[in-house]
Design a protein around this motif. Structure first.
Motif, PDB file in Angstrom:
ATOM      1  N   ALA A  21      14.773  -0.813  -3.077  1.00 20.74           N
ATOM      2  CA  ALA A  21      14.763  -2.013  -2.347  1.00 20.74           C
ATOM      3  C   ALA A  21      13.137  -1.981  -1.344  1.00 20.74           C
ATOM      4  CB  ALA A  21      15.852  -1.991  -0.476  1.00 20.74           C
ATOM      5  N   PRO A  22      12.691  -1.453  -0.964  1.00 19.88           N
ATOM      6  CA  PRO A  22      11.710  -1.401  -0.633  1.00 19.88           C
ATOM      7  C   PRO A  22      10.683  -2.086  -1.958  1.00 19.88           C
ATOM      8  CG  PRO A  22      11.930   0.931  -0.094  1.00 19.88           C
ATOM      9  CD  PRO A  22      13.370   0.411  -0.794  1.00 19.88           C
ATOM     10  N   LEU A  23      10.652  -2.006  -3.027  1.00 16.03           N
ATOM     11  CA  LEU A  23       9.633  -2.056  -3.796  1.00 16.03           C
ATOM     12  C   LEU A  23      10.578  -4.169  -4.135  1.00 16.03           C
ATOM     13  CD1 LEU A  23      10.664   0.484  -6.989  1.00 16.03           C
ATOM     14  CD2 LEU A  23       8.890   0.349  -4.471  1.00 16.03           C
ATOM     15  N   VAL A  24      11.193  -4.262  -3.824  1.00 13.23           N
ATOM     16  CA  VAL A  24      11.666  -5.932  -3.846  1.00 13.23           C
ATOM     17  C   VAL A  24       9.882  -6.596  -2.986  1.00 13.23           C
ATOM     18  CG1 VAL A  24      13.431  -7.730  -3.460  1.00 13.23           C
ATOM     19  CG2 VAL A  24      13.644  -5.815  -4.355  1.00 13.23           C
ATOM     20  N   GLY A  25       9.647  -7.613  -3.402  1.00 10.82           N
ATOM     21  CA  GLY A  25       7.982  -8.607  -3.097  1.00 10.82           C
ATOM     22  C   GLY A  25       6.985  -7.618  -2.717  1.00 10.82           C
ATOM     23  N   THR A  26       7.231  -6.792  -3.892  1.00 10.03           N
ATOM     24  CA  THR A  26       5.499  -6.215  -3.926  1.00 10.03           C
ATOM     25  C   THR A  26       5.383  -6.540  -5.522  1.00 10.03           C
ATOM     26  OG1 THR A  26       6.558  -3.868  -5.435  1.00 10.03           O
ATOM     27  CG2 THR A  26       6.506  -4.023  -3.202  1.00 10.03           C
ATOM     28  N   SER A  27       3.977  -6.335  -5.821  1.00  9.40           N
ATOM     29  CA  SER A  27       3.565  -6.087  -7.302  1.00  9.40           C
ATOM     30  C   SER A  27       4.249  -5.540  -7.865  1.00  9.40           C
ATOM     31  CB  SER A  27       1.760  -6.477  -7.686  1.00  9.40           C
ATOM     32  OG  SER A  27       2.001  -4.510  -6.972  1.00  9.40           O
TER      33      SER A  27
ATOM     34  N   TRP B 283       6.720  17.408  -4.334  1.00  9.45           N
ATOM     35  CA  TRP B 283       5.774  16.404  -3.834  1.00  9.45           C
ATOM     36  C   TRP B 283       4.428  16.813  -3.874  1.00  9.45           C
ATOM     37  CZ3 TRP B 283       9.745  16.821  -0.774  1.00  9.45           C
ATOM     38  CH2 TRP B 283       9.239  17.167   0.618  1.00  9.45           C
ATOM     39  N   GLY B 284       3.266  15.454  -3.896  1.00  8.88           N
ATOM     40  CA  GLY B 284       2.046  15.800  -3.453  1.00  8.88           C
ATOM     41  C   GLY B 284       2.164  16.096  -1.915  1.00  8.88           C
ATOM     42  N   GLU B 285       0.919  16.601  -2.149  1.00  9.81           N
ATOM     43  CA  GLU B 285       0.343  16.599  -0.411  1.00  9.81           C
ATOM     44  C   GLU B 285      -0.358  15.621  -0.103  1.00  9.81           C
ATOM     45  OE1 GLU B 285      -2.550  19.245   3.218  1.00  9.81           O
ATOM     46  OE2 GLU B 285      -3.250  19.684   0.554  1.00  9.81           O
ATOM     47  N   ILE B 286      -0.904  15.363  -0.945  1.00 11.82           N
ATOM     48  CA  ILE B 286      -1.525  13.954  -1.483  1.00 11.82           C
ATOM     49  C   ILE B 286      -1.432  12.508  -1.495  1.00 11.82           C
ATOM     50  CG2 ILE B 286      -4.077  12.954  -1.649  1.00 11.82           C
ATOM     51  CD1 ILE B 286      -5.412  15.867  -1.914  1.00 11.82           C
ATOM     52  N   GLU B 287      -0.591  12.374  -1.039  1.00  6.51           N
ATOM     53  CA  GLU B 287       0.799  10.802  -1.263  1.00  6.51           C
ATOM     54  C   GLU B 287       0.830  10.362  -0.549  1.00  6.51           C
ATOM     55  OE1 GLU B 287       3.610  11.329  -4.603  1.00  6.51           O
ATOM     56  OE2 GLU B 287       3.694  13.136  -4.932  1.00  6.51           O
ATOM     57  N   THR B 288       0.952   9.109  -0.201  1.00  9.82           N
ATOM     58  CA  THR B 288       1.408   8.274   0.934  1.00  9.82           C
ATOM     59  C   THR B 288       2.818   8.694   1.750  1.00  9.82           C
ATOM     60  OG1 THR B 288       2.908   6.428  -0.482  1.00  9.82           O
ATOM     61  CG2 THR B 288       1.146   5.636  -0.513  1.00  9.82           C
ATOM     62  N   GLU B 289       3.474   7.852   3.047  1.00  4.99           N
ATOM     63  CA  GLU B 289       4.057   8.407   3.942  1.00  4.99           C
ATOM     64  C   GLU B 289       5.119   7.702   3.363  1.00  4.99           C
ATOM     65  OE1 GLU B 289       4.784  11.644   5.715  1.00  4.99           O
ATOM     66  OE2 GLU B 289       2.516  11.502   5.770  1.00  4.99           O
ATOM     67  N   GLU B 290       5.559   6.932   1.991  1.00  7.06           N
ATOM     68  CA  GLU B 290       7.032   6.605   2.123  1.00  7.06           C
ATOM     69  C   GLU B 290       7.400   7.040   0.598  1.00  7.06           C
ATOM     70  OE1 GLU B 290       8.803   4.569   3.653  1.00  7.06           O
ATOM     71  OE2 GLU B 290       7.463   5.323   4.809  1.00  7.06           O
ATOM     72  N   PHE B 291       5.949   7.714   0.258  1.00  2.00           N
ATOM     73  CA  PHE B 291       6.843   8.792  -0.930  1.00  2.00           C
ATOM     74  C   PHE B 291       7.604   9.998  -0.621  1.00  2.00           C
ATOM     75  CE2 PHE B 291       4.437   5.701  -3.900  1.00  2.00           C
ATOM     76  CZ  PHE B 291       5.090   5.672  -5.413  1.00  2.00           C
TER      77      PHE B 291
ATOM     78  N   GLN C  33       0.654  -1.153  -0.098  1.00  2.00           N
ATOM     79  CA  GLN C  33      -0.272  -0.073  -0.198  1.00  2.00           C
ATOM     80  C   GLN C  33       0.534   1.645   0.001  1.00  2.00           C
ATOM     81  OE1 GLN C  33      -3.126   0.221   3.476  1.00  2.00           O
ATOM     82  NE2 GLN C  33      -4.058   2.495   2.063  1.00  2.00           N
ATOM     83  N   ALA C  34       1.888   1.234   0.627  1.00  2.00           N
ATOM     84  CA  ALA C  34       2.846   2.563   0.998  1.00  2.00           C
ATOM     85  C   ALA C  34       3.601   2.827  -0.383  1.00  2.00           C
ATOM     86  CB  ALA C  34       3.707   2.126   2.594  1.00  2.00           C
ATOM     87  N   TYR C  35       3.880   2.006  -1.569  1.00  2.00           N
ATOM     88  CA  TYR C  35       4.040   1.713  -2.586  1.00  2.00           C
ATOM     89  C   TYR C  35       3.296   1.494  -3.922  1.00  2.00           C
ATOM     90  CZ  TYR C  35       8.594   2.725  -0.348  1.00  2.00           C
ATOM     91  OH  TYR C  35       9.706   3.243  -0.118  1.00  2.00           O
ATOM     92  N   SER C  36       1.957   1.692  -3.498  1.00  2.00           N
ATOM     93  CA  SER C  36       1.126   2.145  -4.322  1.00  2.00           C
ATOM     94  C   SER C  36       0.581   3.516  -4.472  1.00  2.00           C
ATOM     95  CB  SER C  36       0.245   1.049  -4.545  1.00  2.00           C
ATOM     96  OG  SER C  36       0.443   0.056  -3.934  1.00  2.00           O
ATOM     97  N   PRO C  37       0.635   4.761  -4.645  1.00  2.00           N
ATOM     98  CA  PRO C  37       0.074   6.441  -4.367  1.00  2.00           C
ATOM     99  C   PRO C  37      -0.754   6.228  -5.403  1.00  2.00           C
ATOM    100  CG  PRO C  37       1.953   5.513  -6.790  1.00  2.00           C
ATOM    101  CD  PRO C  37       2.228   4.432  -6.545  1.00  2.00           C
ATOM    102  N   SER C  38      -1.438   5.215  -5.936  1.00  2.00           N
ATOM    103  CA  SER C  38      -3.097   5.253  -5.940  1.00  2.00           C
ATOM    104  C   SER C  38      -4.319   5.097  -4.984  1.00  2.00           C
ATOM    105  CB  SER C  38      -4.228   4.816  -7.040  1.00  2.00           C
ATOM    106  OG  SER C  38      -3.565   3.033  -6.719  1.00  2.00           O
ATOM    107  N   SER C  39      -3.144   4.257  -3.646  1.00  2.00           N
ATOM    108  CA  SER C  39      -3.864   4.489  -2.688  1.00  2.00           C
ATOM    109  C   SER C  39      -4.484   6.058  -1.817  1.00  2.00           C
ATOM    110  CB  SER C  39      -2.993   3.325  -1.518  1.00  2.00           C
ATOM    111  OG  SER C  39      -2.339   4.381  -1.288  1.00  2.00           O
ATOM    112  N   CYS C  40      -4.095   6.710  -2.439  1.00  2.00           N
ATOM    113  CA  CYS C  40      -4.304   7.955  -1.971  1.00  2.00           C
ATOM    114  C   CYS C  40      -5.401   8.429  -2.528  1.00  2.00           C
ATOM    115  CB  CYS C  40      -3.633   8.720  -1.373  1.00  2.00           C
ATOM    116  SG  CYS C  40      -2.038   8.273  -0.245  1.00  2.00           S
TER     117      CYS C  40
END
Length: 295
Positions: free
Chosen positions: A195-201, A233-241, A22-29
């Motif tokens: 590295a955080p992307l490894v293991g994600t879709s 970056w945008g205000e409406i982004e995940t904390e990881e971005f 979820q953290a690396y899926s920007p559309s989740s926001c």
């Protein structure tokens, strides 16, 4: 590439697989559907491409092409225009130069040239290969500047999301002869530690391992001598971005870059913040135009 590793590292929180996804899926926001924003890219780019422009091949593969827009220059201009080179995002696996021309009209109106760079997408190309393609495009643009009509010493590279990562990799010192290095960079909503992307879709098409992710992570290299940079970056982004961009800004400052403007743009998300690129009266647009005018 001959660049000494950096001692700076991105400290990621200990997230479980679902949380990291979820953290690396920007559309989740934004409710999950980012297609309307991609349609905006395409519609605005289609309108921009009505303007006179040139298509050039910087390599032999089908996507190794770029679109170049040149402003009208008054007779007797003191110097050729600066060039803004835009590298599109899409997690290295979607979009194209044809949907990356939306900033061209505003860029031209300010008196600057604009180029949108295409590159081979994953999984056909690895992230490392994509970095090399974008580097090749920048070197090509620098070598052909005098013939095409812009200043080779006044090239600024910009990118959004994966494009910001690619722009950052292209700005690192340590490339052979340091040829084609930009004079400035505008990095929007990027990922600088992969590295955080490894293991994600996301990694299904990329095929990154821990080692290969390290090899293409700007935060794993020395940032000494990095060009003047704007980070946004945008205000409406995940904390990881947001964390990724702040970490990169801190790393640049730790390497001695005197001023690194960092912009969290109110009411903008991961997908629409880049639409402000070169638009006067916006935080990102004004910062980009100021950088172009000063290089």
């Amino acid at each position: 590439m001959n660049n000494q590793p950096s001692t700076t590292r991105f400290t990621a929180p200990d997230l479980g697989p679902a949380e990291r996804e979820q953290a690396y899926s920007p559309s989740s926001c934004i409710g999950g559907d980012y297609r309307p924003f991609l349609q905006q890219y395409q519609q605005r780019s289609d309108a921009a491409r009505v303007l006179p422009h040139q298509e050039h091949a910087y390599g032999g593969l089908p996507r190794q092409r770029l679109d170049l827009f040149l402003p009208e220059q008054p007779q007797g201009a003191a110097r050729p225009p600066a060039l803004l080179v835009f590298i599109h995002g899409g997690y290295w696996q979607e979009l194209s130069k044809e949907s990356a021309c939306f900033a061209a009209p505003a860029c031209l109106a300010a008196g600057h040239a604009f180029a949108a760079v295409g590159y081979t997408l994953a999984p056909e190309a690895s992230v490392e290969q994509i970095v090399q393609e974008c580097r090749t495009a920048l070197v090509w643009l620098q070598h052909h500047a005098d013939r095409l009509g812009y200043d080779p010493a006044r090239i600024v590279v910009a990118g959004s999301s994966a494009g910001a990562h690619l722009a950052a990799m292209c700005t690192l010192r340590g490339w052979p002869h340091d040829s084609g290095l930009p004079a400035g960079a505008v990095l929007v909503s990027g990922v600088y530690e992969l590295a955080p992307l490894v293991g994600t879709s996301i990694n299904t098409a990329l095929g990154l391992t821990r080692d290969s992710a390290s090899n293409v992570s700007p935060l794993h290299y020395s940032l000494a001598g990095f060009a003047r940079t704007v980070l946004a970056w945008g205000e409406i982004e995940t904390e990881e971005f947001k964390r990724q961009s702040r970490a990169f800004a801190q790393a640049l400052q730790a390497q001695g870059l005197p001023e690194v403007p960092t912009l969290e743009v109110p009411a903008r998300n991961h997908f629409d913040v880049v639409l402000d690129l070169c638009e006067p009266g916006t935080l990102l647009g004004d910062a980009t135009l100021a950088l172009l005018a000063s290089v």
